[in-house]
Design a protein around this motif. Sequence first.
Motif, PDB file in Angstrom:
ATOM      1  N   ARG A  81       2.504  -7.990  -4.576  1.00  0.00           N
ATOM      2  CA  ARG A  81       1.138  -7.624  -4.974  1.00  0.00           C
ATOM      3  C   ARG A  81       0.121  -8.467  -4.209  1.00  0.00           C
ATOM      4  O   ARG A  81      -0.889  -7.961  -3.707  1.00  0.00           O
ATOM      5  CB  ARG A  81       0.989  -7.829  -6.481  1.00  0.00           C
ATOM      6  CG  ARG A  81      -0.321  -7.335  -7.063  1.00  0.00           C
ATOM      7  CD  ARG A  81      -0.363  -7.531  -8.578  1.00  0.00           C
ATOM      8  NE  ARG A  81       0.755  -6.850  -9.246  1.00  0.00           N
ATOM      9  CZ  ARG A  81       1.779  -7.483  -9.823  1.00  0.00           C
ATOM     10  NH1 ARG A  81       1.824  -8.810  -9.838  1.00  0.00           N
ATOM     11  NH2 ARG A  81       2.745  -6.797 -10.395  1.00  0.00           N
ATOM     12  N   ARG A  85      -2.775  -7.300  -1.242  1.00  0.00           N
ATOM     13  CA  ARG A  85      -4.197  -7.605  -1.393  1.00  0.00           C
ATOM     14  C   ARG A  85      -4.705  -8.467  -0.235  1.00  0.00           C
ATOM     15  O   ARG A  85      -5.843  -8.274   0.231  1.00  0.00           O
ATOM     16  CB  ARG A  85      -4.422  -8.303  -2.740  1.00  0.00           C
ATOM     17  CG  ARG A  85      -4.233  -7.355  -3.923  1.00  0.00           C
ATOM     18  CD  ARG A  85      -4.230  -8.080  -5.242  1.00  0.00           C
ATOM     19  NE  ARG A  85      -4.174  -7.138  -6.377  1.00  0.00           N
ATOM     20  CZ  ARG A  85      -3.905  -7.478  -7.620  1.00  0.00           C
ATOM     21  NH1 ARG A  85      -3.668  -8.752  -7.927  1.00  0.00           N
ATOM     22  NH2 ARG A  85      -3.869  -6.560  -8.569  1.00  0.00           N
ATOM     23  N   GLU A  86      -3.886  -9.404   0.223  1.00  0.00           N
ATOM     24  CA  GLU A  86      -4.270 -10.210   1.384  1.00  0.00           C
ATOM     25  C   GLU A  86      -4.445  -9.333   2.618  1.00  0.00           C
ATOM     26  O   GLU A  86      -5.401  -9.504   3.388  1.00  0.00           O
ATOM     27  CB  GLU A  86      -3.209 -11.275   1.655  1.00  0.00           C
ATOM     28  CG  GLU A  86      -3.209 -12.433   0.679  1.00  0.00           C
ATOM     29  CD  GLU A  86      -2.109 -13.434   0.964  1.00  0.00           C
ATOM     30  OE1 GLU A  86      -2.193 -14.551   0.448  1.00  0.00           O
ATOM     31  OE2 GLU A  86      -1.146 -13.095   1.710  1.00  0.00           O
ATOM     32  N   GLN A  88      -5.184  -6.179   2.739  1.00  0.00           N
ATOM     33  CA  GLN A  88      -6.399  -5.377   2.606  1.00  0.00           C
ATOM     34  C   GLN A  88      -7.635  -6.215   2.916  1.00  0.00           C
ATOM     35  O   GLN A  88      -8.563  -5.768   3.597  1.00  0.00           O
ATOM     36  CB  GLN A  88      -6.474  -4.795   1.191  1.00  0.00           C
ATOM     37  CG  GLN A  88      -7.488  -3.680   1.022  1.00  0.00           C
ATOM     38  CD  GLN A  88      -8.839  -4.194   0.555  1.00  0.00           C
ATOM     39  OE1 GLN A  88      -8.977  -5.348   0.146  1.00  0.00           O
ATOM     40  NE2 GLN A  88      -9.853  -3.337   0.623  1.00  0.00           N
ATOM     41  N   ARG A  89      -7.629  -7.456   2.462  1.00  0.00           N
ATOM     42  CA  ARG A  89      -8.756  -8.361   2.719  1.00  0.00           C
ATOM     43  C   ARG A  89      -8.915  -8.645   4.205  1.00  0.00           C
ATOM     44  O   ARG A  89     -10.042  -8.766   4.711  1.00  0.00           O
ATOM     45  CB  ARG A  89      -8.531  -9.679   1.961  1.00  0.00           C
ATOM     46  CG  ARG A  89      -9.677 -10.681   2.107  1.00  0.00           C
ATOM     47  CD  ARG A  89      -9.386 -11.948   1.321  1.00  0.00           C
ATOM     48  NE  ARG A  89      -8.224 -12.663   1.854  1.00  0.00           N
ATOM     49  CZ  ARG A  89      -7.611 -13.674   1.218  1.00  0.00           C
ATOM     50  NH1 ARG A  89      -8.032 -14.057   0.022  1.00  0.00           N
ATOM     51  NH2 ARG A  89      -6.578 -14.279   1.768  1.00  0.00           N
ATOM     52  N   THR A 126       0.146  -1.370  -5.904  1.00  0.00           N
ATOM     53  CA  THR A 126      -1.024  -2.145  -5.483  1.00  0.00           C
ATOM     54  C   THR A 126      -1.747  -1.458  -4.335  1.00  0.00           C
ATOM     55  O   THR A 126      -2.982  -1.347  -4.336  1.00  0.00           O
ATOM     56  CB  THR A 126      -0.613  -3.567  -5.076  1.00  0.00           C
ATOM     57  OG1 THR A 126       0.162  -4.164  -6.115  1.00  0.00           O
ATOM     58  CG2 THR A 126      -1.839  -4.428  -4.810  1.00  0.00           C
ATOM     59  N   LEU A 130      -5.611   0.503  -4.115  1.00  0.00           N
ATOM     60  CA  LEU A 130      -6.642   0.133  -3.139  1.00  0.00           C
ATOM     61  C   LEU A 130      -6.933   1.266  -2.159  1.00  0.00           C
ATOM     62  O   LEU A 130      -7.682   1.076  -1.201  1.00  0.00           O
ATOM     63  CB  LEU A 130      -6.192  -1.121  -2.369  1.00  0.00           C
ATOM     64  CG  LEU A 130      -6.068  -2.396  -3.194  1.00  0.00           C
ATOM     65  CD1 LEU A 130      -5.359  -3.490  -2.389  1.00  0.00           C
ATOM     66  CD2 LEU A 130      -7.432  -2.882  -3.647  1.00  0.00           C
TER      67      LEU A 130
END
Length: 313
Positions: A81, A85-86, A88-89, A126, A130
């Motif tokens: 997860r 997210r990393e 995507q950032r 996840t 997004l």
Amino acid sequence: VFARQMLLQGFTSVRDVGGGDESVSLRNAIDAGKVEGPRLWVSLEALGPTAGHADRLSGLDSQLSHPGWDRGLVDSPDEARLRVREHQRRGADLIKIVASGGIASSGDDPRRQLMTNEEMRSVVDTAHSLGMKVAAHIYPAAAMENAVRAGVDSIEHGSFASAETFALMKSKGTYLVPTLSVYEVYYAAARDHPELLTPGTAQKELANDLLPKRNLPLAVKSGVKIAYGTDLGEGDHTLEFGLMSANGMSAAQVIQATTQNAADLLGAADRIGSVQKGRYADIVAVQGDPLADATLLRNVVFVMKGGVVYRQP
């Protein structure tokens, strides 16, 4: 340089499923008109377990280190997860997982599932939350079926799939990206110049690289959705046209896989993949009728991307 070569080969929109920050920079530079290349959808580093196909340290001295080598390592659902997210950032458009072992990597077995079902589900849930799609490098039939049930959007390679696997993929709407090109290139290297390959991988190439060709007719017969892909970071990306045509796909099916299906897999069918009002003016031309012979697409004489001509006779 490689991006420009790909555009001139006729590819106006592509995925880069396994790069890094440099892929994001290249995508942005292309979008800004600073360099020539296809529109890029990038995944950054592929996500997979320690000692798996994407572990950059596999086969190397354990004392070696490099900043960023751990950016793709996933060893728990929580870590999965976080990595999504990393990514995507940091600018990723989609996520790639390497759920089984690979062929061109040392120390892992392409016939074994290495990510857990829980890890795959965590990645998919996840990523989808997004708005990102998930591509899964995977070989064994049982592992493919687990990945499909976890909700991945595409299976990359899928060399050891069964009829039951393809039936499940069809029912779930999961794409197959056969990537016959990479096997063609690596089989020749393993046969003629094994010393050029990663230690211990030539034997895996020779044992497995002919299987995808034999399996593609089964996929075509099943009616599973197929999208064009080569798995070649550089080189002749048009090689897949002939390989698809020679292994069970009609010219129309090859063209559909390269245009409409590929655009749908990118999540951009409202902008690319067809010539109609409201889409980008992406047009290639060949000498002859590609509906009679899809291999004509190996030699485009005209390339337009977004209304701008990049190649003409």
